[in-house]
Design an enzyme around this catalytic site. Structure first.
Site, PDB file in Angstrom:
ATOM      1  N   PHE A 137     -15.671  -7.320 -15.107  1.00 36.69           N
ATOM      2  CA  PHE A 137     -16.772  -8.166 -14.544  1.00 36.69           C
ATOM      3  C   PHE A 137     -18.009  -7.123 -14.176  1.00 36.69           C
ATOM      4  O   PHE A 137     -17.715  -6.513 -13.565  1.00 36.69           O
ATOM      5  CB  PHE A 137     -16.217  -8.609 -13.147  1.00 36.69           C
ATOM      6  CG  PHE A 137     -17.241  -9.435 -12.176  1.00 36.69           C
ATOM      7  CD1 PHE A 137     -17.346 -10.961 -12.367  1.00 36.69           C
ATOM      8  CD2 PHE A 137     -17.968  -8.781 -11.034  1.00 36.69           C
ATOM      9  CE1 PHE A 137     -18.225 -11.455 -11.560  1.00 36.69           C
ATOM     10  CE2 PHE A 137     -18.689  -9.470 -10.225  1.00 36.69           C
ATOM     11  CZ  PHE A 137     -18.698 -10.706 -10.447  1.00 36.69           C
ATOM     12  N   ILE A 147     -17.513  -0.311 -13.386  1.00 39.98           N
ATOM     13  CA  ILE A 147     -16.997  -1.587 -13.739  1.00 39.98           C
ATOM     14  C   ILE A 147     -15.437  -1.369 -13.755  1.00 39.98           C
ATOM     15  O   ILE A 147     -15.008  -0.672 -14.755  1.00 39.98           O
ATOM     16  CB  ILE A 147     -17.604  -2.107 -15.180  1.00 39.98           C
ATOM     17  CG1 ILE A 147     -19.254  -2.220 -14.714  1.00 39.98           C
ATOM     18  CG2 ILE A 147     -17.088  -3.406 -15.420  1.00 39.98           C
ATOM     19  CD1 ILE A 147     -19.591  -3.134 -13.505  1.00 39.98           C
ATOM     20  N   ASP A 193     -16.314 -14.340  -3.832  1.00 38.03           N
ATOM     21  CA  ASP A 193     -15.645 -14.967  -2.576  1.00 38.03           C
ATOM     22  C   ASP A 193     -14.250 -15.062  -2.722  1.00 38.03           C
ATOM     23  O   ASP A 193     -13.487 -14.625  -1.884  1.00 38.03           O
ATOM     24  CB  ASP A 193     -16.193 -16.281  -2.574  1.00 38.03           C
ATOM     25  CG  ASP A 193     -17.690 -16.504  -1.909  1.00 38.03           C
ATOM     26  OD1 ASP A 193     -18.118 -15.633  -1.372  1.00 38.03           O
ATOM     27  OD2 ASP A 193     -18.356 -17.503  -2.124  1.00 38.03           O
ATOM     28  N   GLN A 204       7.796   7.498  21.933  1.00 37.38           N
ATOM     29  CA  GLN A 204       7.115   6.298  22.363  1.00 37.38           C
ATOM     30  C   GLN A 204       5.749   6.541  21.625  1.00 37.38           C
ATOM     31  O   GLN A 204       5.111   5.563  21.121  1.00 37.38           O
ATOM     32  CB  GLN A 204       6.520   6.188  23.733  1.00 37.38           C
ATOM     33  CG  GLN A 204       6.180   4.905  24.166  1.00 37.38           C
ATOM     34  CD  GLN A 204       6.021   4.697  25.840  1.00 37.38           C
ATOM     35  OE1 GLN A 204       5.334   5.627  26.336  1.00 37.38           O
ATOM     36  NE2 GLN A 204       6.549   3.562  26.267  1.00 37.38           N
ATOM     37  N   GLN A 215      -0.740  10.644  10.256  1.00 36.81           N
ATOM     38  CA  GLN A 215      -0.375  11.221  11.638  1.00 36.81           C
ATOM     39  C   GLN A 215       1.173  11.104  11.821  1.00 36.81           C
ATOM     40  O   GLN A 215       1.666  12.285  12.481  1.00 36.81           O
ATOM     41  CB  GLN A 215      -1.103  10.404  12.747  1.00 36.81           C
ATOM     42  CG  GLN A 215      -1.428  11.272  14.109  1.00 36.81           C
ATOM     43  CD  GLN A 215      -2.565  12.533  13.725  1.00 36.81           C
ATOM     44  OE1 GLN A 215      -3.094  12.436  12.623  1.00 36.81           O
ATOM     45  NE2 GLN A 215      -2.240  13.391  14.587  1.00 36.81           N
ATOM     46  N   GLY A 229       2.776  14.010   9.949  1.00 39.54           N
ATOM     47  CA  GLY A 229       2.383  15.073  10.290  1.00 39.54           C
ATOM     48  C   GLY A 229       2.054  15.824   8.952  1.00 39.54           C
ATOM     49  O   GLY A 229       1.537  15.451   8.254  1.00 39.54           O
ATOM     50  N   GLY A 230       2.376  17.207   9.169  1.00 37.88           N
ATOM     51  CA  GLY A 230       1.759  18.231   7.950  1.00 37.88           C
ATOM     52  C   GLY A 230       2.257  17.574   6.711  1.00 37.88           C
ATOM     53  O   GLY A 230       1.772  17.586   5.697  1.00 37.88           O
ATOM     54  N   GLU A 266     -16.328  -4.920  -4.325  1.00 35.51           N
ATOM     55  CA  GLU A 266     -16.640  -6.615  -4.188  1.00 35.51           C
ATOM     56  C   GLU A 266     -17.153  -6.695  -2.750  1.00 35.51           C
ATOM     57  O   GLU A 266     -16.967  -7.602  -2.234  1.00 35.51           O
ATOM     58  CB  GLU A 266     -15.249  -7.187  -4.353  1.00 35.51           C
ATOM     59  CG  GLU A 266     -14.493  -6.913  -5.642  1.00 35.51           C
ATOM     60  CD  GLU A 266     -13.337  -7.564  -6.227  1.00 35.51           C
ATOM     61  OE1 GLU A 266     -13.545  -9.062  -5.882  1.00 35.51           O
ATOM     62  OE2 GLU A 266     -12.737  -7.257  -7.146  1.00 35.51           O
TER      63      GLU A 266
END
Ligand code: COS
Length: 378
Positions: free
Chosen positions: A122, A156, A239, A278, A335, A338-339, A362
Site C-alpha cells: 500500500f 512501504i 480505518d 509482589q 524489567q 532483569g539483565g 498506519e
C-alpha cells in the site's frame, strides 16, 4: 456486546495459533537477526487462507468476519510480529480497498491473486507526506487510454516482495487531497521500481522500502474508484488497517506476558521463585489487565465494522490504546527479566523493539488522537 467467541471464531483461533506456534514462531528470531522477508511463510499463509481472510469466497477469500481476522493477526503477531504485519497489510490495506472500491475486472485480475498466492503493498507515504497524507507530490498525467505516473514513496511495507501495489498519486494537483487518485500497479511494469529496503529497529523482515515511478504507464482500467477518490479510499482503508495493527499490538503484548510468566516462575532469587514477590506479581497483573482492555477495544471496533456501522473512531481508540500498552508491557517484561531481558537470546528484547512501530505506522498515536478528538468536537 457479547464477546464470547463463536464456534467459527474459536476454530480460527485454534488453527492460527497452532500454525503460528509450529511454523511462524520458530523463525522469528532468525528473521529479526537477518532482516529476511519470510517468503516461505507467505506461501504457507496463502495455502491456509490467511492472505484474504475477509474476502468474499467468490474472489477466492475466506469470507471471515473482522473479529476472526483480528484474532488471526493477534496470534500471528504473538509468534512473530513481522509475519503479523505482512499478513495485515495484505488483508486490510490491499484486499479490502479492491473489494470495496474495485470493478469486477479488478477483482478478477488482482483481488483473486491477493487472496490466494499474491502479495500486496500500500503506497501512500512519501518523504514529505507522512502524517499530512494529503500533501502528496507524486503525479499522474492522462495520456491516451491511460496515465503516466512520476514520483516516489517511502517506508512501504512488503515492498521488497509484493507483486501488486496500490499507490496514491495526484491526478489534479490544484485540488489538494481531493485531487488524489488510487491506482493498482504491478511489479514489472516499465517505469516501476523498488528502491532501498530499510534497516529498522524492529519488525525487521517486512521488506519496507521505497517505490519509484519513472514515466510509469498505467492503463485506465487500473484506476481504483475513480479520479479524485484516492484520499477517501486511503483514509477508509486505514480505518480497517488500524484494527489489524491494534490486534498486532495485542499479540506482541500477549507474547511479552507469556514470556514474563514463564521466566518469573522459573527464576529464583533470595531462595524462591521471583513470581512469589509482589513487585513481580503487580507487573503481571497490570500487563494482563491492560492486554484484556486493549483486546476488548479491538473486538469492539471489529464488531462495529462487521455490523456496517462507522468504526473510524473505534479503530483509532483500539490502536491508540493497544500500541501504548504493547510498548509499556514489553518494557516491563524486560524489567521482570532483569539483565537477561536486555540480551538478544531472550524474546522480550525483540518484542520491545517490535512494539514501538505500532505507535507509528498506519497513523501515529497523535493521528489517532486527532481522529478521536475530531469526532468529539464535531
Ligand atoms: N474515511 C473516509 N473519508 C475520510 C476519512 C475516513 N476515515 N477521514 C477523512 N476523510 C475525508 C474527509 O471527509 C474529507 O473529505 P472532503 O474533502 O470531502 O471534505 C477529506 O477526507 C479530508 O479530510 P480531513 O480534512 O480530515 O483530512 P486532513 O488532511 O486534515 O488529514 C488526518 C487528517 C491527519 C487524520 C489524515 O491525514 C491521516 O490519517 N494521516 C495519517 C496517515 C497515515 O495513517 N499514514 C500511514 C500510512 S500507511 S503506514
Amino acid at each position: 456486546m457479547d464477546f464470547t467467541l463463536s464456534k467459527e471464531q474459536r476454530l480460527v483461533q485454534r488453527t492460527v495459533r497452532d500454525f503460528a506456534e509450529r511454523e511462524v514462531g520458530p523463525l522469528a528470531q532468525e528473521i529479526d537477526q537477518s532482516g529476511r522477508f519470510p517468503v516461505e511463510t507467505v506461501e504457507k499463509m496463502g495455502k491456509l487462507g490467511l492472505l484474504g481472510m475477509m474476502v468474499d469466497p467468490r474472489w477466492g477469500g475466506g469470507g471471515l468476519d473482522t473479529i476472526s481476522y483480528s484474532i488471526a493477526i493477534e496470534e500471528l503477531s504473538r509468534a512473530c510480529a513481522t509475519t503479523g504485519v505482512i499478513c495485515s497489510v495484505n488483508n486490510s490495506l490491499c484486499c479490502w480497498p479492491i473489494e470495496a472500491f474495485g470493478t469486477d475486472d479488478q477483482k478478477e485480475r488482482y483481488l483473486r491473486r491477493l487472496a490466494t498466492t499474491g502479495l500486496g503493498a500500500f503506497g501512500l507515504t512519501e518523504p514529505g507526506a507522512g502524517t499530512d497524507a494529503g500533501s502528496q507530490r507524486s503525479v499522474a498525467v492522462r495520456e491516451g487510454e491511460g496515465y503516466v505516473i512520476n514520483g516516489s514513496k517511502v517506508f512501504i511495507s512488503n515492498a521488497e516482495k509484493a507483486d501488486i501495489f496500490i499507490i496514491f498519486v495526484l491526478t489534479d494537483p490544484k485540488q489538494g487531497s481531493r485531487g488524489i487518485s488510487a491506482f493498482i500497479v504491478e511489479r514489472g511494469m516499465p517505469g516501476f521500481s523498488v528502491g532501498k529496503i530499510e534497516d529498522k529497529m524492529g519488525i525487521r523482515g517486512n521488506g519496507a522500502g521505497e517505490l519509484f515511478f519513472d514515466d510509469l504507464r498505467v492503463p485506465r482500467a487500473n484506476l481504483l474508484g475513480g479520479e479524485g477518490k484516492g484520499f477517501k479510499i486511503a483514509m477508509s482503508t486505514l480505518d480497517g488497517g488500524r484494527i489489524g495493527i491494534a490486534a498486532q499490538a495485542v499479540g506482541i503484548a500477549q507474547a511479552a506476558l507469556d514470556e514474563s510468566l514463564r521466566y518469573s516462575i522459573e527464576r529464583e532469587q533470595f531462595g524462591k521463585s521471583i513470581s512469589k514477590f509482589q513487585a513481580i506479581q503487580w507487573f503481571l497483573a497490570d500487563m494482563a489487565t491492560e492486554i484484556a482492555a486493549s483486546r476488548h477495544l479491538v473486538r469492539r471496533a471489529a464488531y462495529a465494522k462487521d455490523r456496517g456501522r462507522s468504526y473510524s473512531v473505534e479503530a483509532a481508540m483500539a490502536k491508540l490504546m493497544a500500541s501504548d500498552v504493547a510498548v509499556r508491557v514489553t518494557r516491563n517484561a524486560i524489567q521482570v527479566h532483569g539483565g537477561y531481558g536486555y540480551i538478544k537470546d531472550y524474546t522480550v528484547e525483540r518484542l520491545y523493539r517490535d512494539a514501538k512501530i505500532t505507535e507509528l505506522y498506519e497513523g501515529t498515536s497523535e493521528v489517532q488522537r486527532m481522529v478521536i478528538a475530531g469526532s468529539l468536537l464535531r
